[in-house]
Structure formats: C-alpha cells, structure tokens
Design a protein around this motif. Structure first.
Motif, PDB file in Angstrom:
ATOM      1  N   GLY A 194      56.923   0.000  68.964  1.00  0.00           N
ATOM      2  CA  GLY A 194      57.836  -1.413  69.254  1.00  0.00           C
ATOM      3  C   GLY A 194      56.933  -2.177  70.229  1.00  0.00           C
ATOM      4  N   ASN A 196      62.244   5.159  67.930  1.00  0.00           N
ATOM      5  CA  ASN A 196      61.678   4.078  68.441  1.00  0.00           C
ATOM      6  C   ASN A 196      60.196   4.235  69.162  1.00  0.00           C
ATOM      7  OD1 ASN A 196      64.244   3.027  68.057  1.00  0.00           O
ATOM      8  ND2 ASN A 196      65.066   3.683  69.876  1.00  0.00           N
ATOM      9  N   ASP A 227      66.746  -4.067  66.004  1.00  0.00           N
ATOM     10  CA  ASP A 227      65.695  -3.503  66.585  1.00  0.00           C
ATOM     11  C   ASP A 227      64.472  -3.607  65.653  1.00  0.00           C
ATOM     12  OD1 ASP A 227      66.942  -2.277  68.739  1.00  0.00           O
ATOM     13  OD2 ASP A 227      66.357  -0.230  68.188  1.00  0.00           O
ATOM     14  N   PHE A 278      61.404  -6.483  65.850  1.00  0.00           N
ATOM     15  CA  PHE A 278      59.838  -6.042  65.843  1.00  0.00           C
ATOM     16  C   PHE A 278      59.256  -6.915  64.732  1.00  0.00           C
ATOM     17  CE2 PHE A 278      56.902  -2.968  64.174  1.00  0.00           C
ATOM     18  CZ  PHE A 278      55.761  -3.070  65.182  1.00  0.00           C
ATOM     19  N   THR A 282      62.432  -3.766  70.942  1.00  0.00           N
ATOM     20  CA  THR A 282      62.331  -3.853  69.506  1.00  0.00           C
ATOM     21  C   THR A 282      61.546  -2.655  69.045  1.00  0.00           C
ATOM     22  OG1 THR A 282      60.354  -5.117  69.394  1.00  0.00           O
ATOM     23  CG2 THR A 282      62.196  -6.414  69.747  1.00  0.00           C
ATOM     24  N   GLY A 283      61.694  -2.281  67.762  1.00  0.00           N
ATOM     25  CA  GLY A 283      60.972  -1.018  67.391  1.00  0.00           C
ATOM     26  C   GLY A 283      61.486  -0.288  66.134  1.00  0.00           C
ATOM     27  N   THR A 309      56.166  -9.937  65.365  1.00  0.00           N
ATOM     28  CA  THR A 309      54.722  -9.704  65.052  1.00  0.00           C
ATOM     29  C   THR A 309      54.355 -10.411  64.001  1.00  0.00           C
ATOM     30  OG1 THR A 309      55.837  -7.709  63.828  1.00  0.00           O
ATOM     31  CG2 THR A 309      54.556  -7.282  66.009  1.00  0.00           C
TER      32      THR A 309
END
Length: 348
Positions: free
Chosen positions: A143, A140, A97, A101, A131-132, A105
């Motif tokens: 994300g 979470n 996760d 993320f 994702t997060g 990014t």
C-alpha cells in the motif's frame, strides 16, 4: 490541499460540494456487492452523480487482493478514466483501503473521496491516508500513504449495519478513548453498545475522528507519535491473521482482544492502573465475547507478531499506556511476558 473530514448533516449538498473541488472529467463510484445493494441506493439519485459510473468488487476482506485492484484498474481503463477523473469509495474499510490504493496508483494517482459506510471505516480506515491490500497471507502488506481529498461521515449508513459490525468499529473508538482523556474513555465504557443511540454515536464518532486526525497531523508517516494508534494492534493483527486460517473474525474484534492483552501488559510493564484495565476488559468481554486459543497456539501467534510492519530489526514492538492518554511507544517484551498476556486473555 490536506484531506477534509466532513461530519455530514446533508449528504447530497456536501457530496456535490466535495466533487466540485476535485478534478472530475469523469466520476466513478467504487462499491462492493454489499454496499452496492445497501448504500448505493442512498446516493445514486443525487444530481452530482447523474453521470457516475459504478464499479463493484466482491465483498469481504478476503477479496482485498491484487486481483480486485487489477479489476478496478481495468474498469477505469475500459470506461475512459483519465488522470483528471475522480473516484468515490463507498463502503467499509476494505473498499476505502483498496479503492484508495487503486486511485493512488492509476495513472500515478487520481483524486478520490471516501464515504465510509461502517463504523470501523468512519473512525479508522477512511482517515489518515493509509491505503492498501492484503498480500501473501499478511494484512495490508502492500500500500501507500495517500489522503483522500474528502472524507464524508454520515451515520445514516449505520442503519444498514448489524450488531457485529457496530461492535467492530466501536473497538477502534475505545482505543481512541484510551489514548485520549479520562472523560472520553469513561463515556465509551459506559455506552450501551447493545442498543446504540445514533445521535449520541454520531457525536462520539466526531470526537473519535478528532483524536485520530490530531495524531496523524503530527506524524503523517508513522515515525513517532502516530504509533499511539497501534495500541491493541500488535496482538490484534496476530489474532486476526490466526483466525483468518480458521474462522475469520472482524478487524475490530481482533483489536478488542488485542486491547485486553496490551492493557494487561501495560499494567505489568508501564504502570497502567489495574482498575481501569479491569473495567475496560469487562466491557470488552461483555460486548465482544472471546476466541478459543490454547497454549499450543502461542508460538504461532508470536510468529505472526514478528511479521508486524511496526517491528524494527525483528523485535516485536508494542504501544502501551502508563495511564489513559499517557502513551508509551516502542515498547518491547520477552516471549515469557507475551505468553503471560495470552494466559490472561484466556483466563482473565
């Protein structure tokens, strides 16, 4: 290119092939402290990883934070990552996760590959593009939806897991069985979870991933049928957040307890067969135990449910079942009905 899921028989060859199909001027491998020790040695001698740079973050869900993401971004920057680099996330759901993320990014997105090492991550976290990180005490909360290029599933890593983590992943498999077919559900509630046979489990993992993939392809951004995957999670996330402030429990245990409440609610509101509810609840109680809550905790649990991302306009949203595979999304319940489900959880 849509995400490809590989049920792995030869990890060395499959990882090399996956890397060759990703942009990779440099390769980075993200682990946490636990997977660096237990799982990195399984792959660190592979020729395809001979120049890979390792980034390690602290283990456990309470490090699934913006600070950990920033440390990954910093490490990528310091070690010369570009937008043509590739990151391999080797770990459980926290690593896939958070790593997903961070990769999504960094420089507006670099390619990443997930190699989940826990049963939970294999059947849940690494498939579906979520994702997060946790933020402000909420699971979470921050994300993006973004698929890894590949997910490589190899049950070799399950040998590194303790019984608790096997159970945690199995709860999501049980959910996938409930939203799929009678046969899959029956196989799951009759499996010897205390002495799991890994070859059988690999076949069941493949079936479980197929259920999730099939649903995610129909609804990538959770506008409709993907909400089927939320079965057990409205109560489950509330239990998880509640326990986070006391004695934390693994995500799958929270989902298992959530399934007890939401199957009971399904009997009450959408006609789910009582015998199948009882059989599933008995399996969960035998393998997952319970947590101690009292009537005094109900208001806090309901308050936690109101923060769930699946809600609309402040209304708590549930996914329920009319039968195995008969999915009823966007269901609501009164405070009294929610409290009745919590009564059943305590006394059931």
């Amino acid at each position: 290119m849509e995400q490809r899921v590989i049920i792995s028989k030869n990890l060395k060859e499959e990882l090399a092939a996956a890397i060759s199909e990703c942009e990779h001027d440099k390769i980075f491998v993200l682990t946490d402290k636990t997977t660096e020790e237990l799982c990195w040695p399984v792959i660190n001698k592979f020729f395809s990883l001979k120049k890979a740079k390792l980034i390690t973050i602290p283990a456990s869900d309470n490090h699934k934070t913006i600070e950990s993401v920033m440390s990954v971004w910093e490490a990528l920057g310091q070690q010369g990552a570009t937008r043509h680099s590739c990151m391999i996330n080797l770990g459980g759901g926290m690593v896939t996760d958070l790593g997903g993320f961070a990769a999504s990014t960094f420089k507006r997105g670099i390619d990443f590959i997930n190699i989940p090492t826990t049963l939970l991550a294999m059947v849940d976290a690494s498939v579906g593009g979520k994702t997060g990180i946790n933020f402000n005490g909420l699971k979470n909360e921050i994300g993006v939806f973004n698929d890894s290029k590949f997910v490589i599933l190899n049950t070799t890593f399950l040998k590194t897991l303790d019984q608790e983590n096997i159970c945690s992943g199995y709860a999501e498999m049980l959910k996938h069985g409930l939203i799929s077919t009678n046969k899959m559900w029956a196989d799951l509630v009759n499996f010897d979870l205390q002495h799991p046979e890994l070859d059988t489990l690999q076949r069941m993992v493949a079936e479980s991933v197929n259920v999730k993939e099939h649903i995610v392809k129909q609804d990538p951004h959770e506008k409709g049928i993907r909400k089927a995957l939320n079965l057990g999670h409205t109560f489950g996330h509330a239990f998880e957040s509640f326990c986070m402030k006391r004695t934390p429990i693994l995500h799958g245990y929270a989902v298992a307890y959530g399934l007890i409440c939401e199957l009971y609610m399904s009997c009450m509101k959408t006609g789910f067969p009582t015998d199948k509810m009882r059989q599933t609840v008995s399996f969960i109680q035998d393998n997952f135990g319970s947590i101690n809550i009292t009537c005094d905790d109900y208001d806090e649990l309901i308050e936690l449910m109101t923060h769930d991302k699946k809600n609309t306009a402040g209304t708590i949203n549930f996914t329920l079942l009319g039968n195995i595979g008969d999915i009823k999304i966007n269901q609501t319940a009164t405070t009294e009905e929610i409290k009745e489900c919590l009564d059943f959880f305590r006394e059931g």
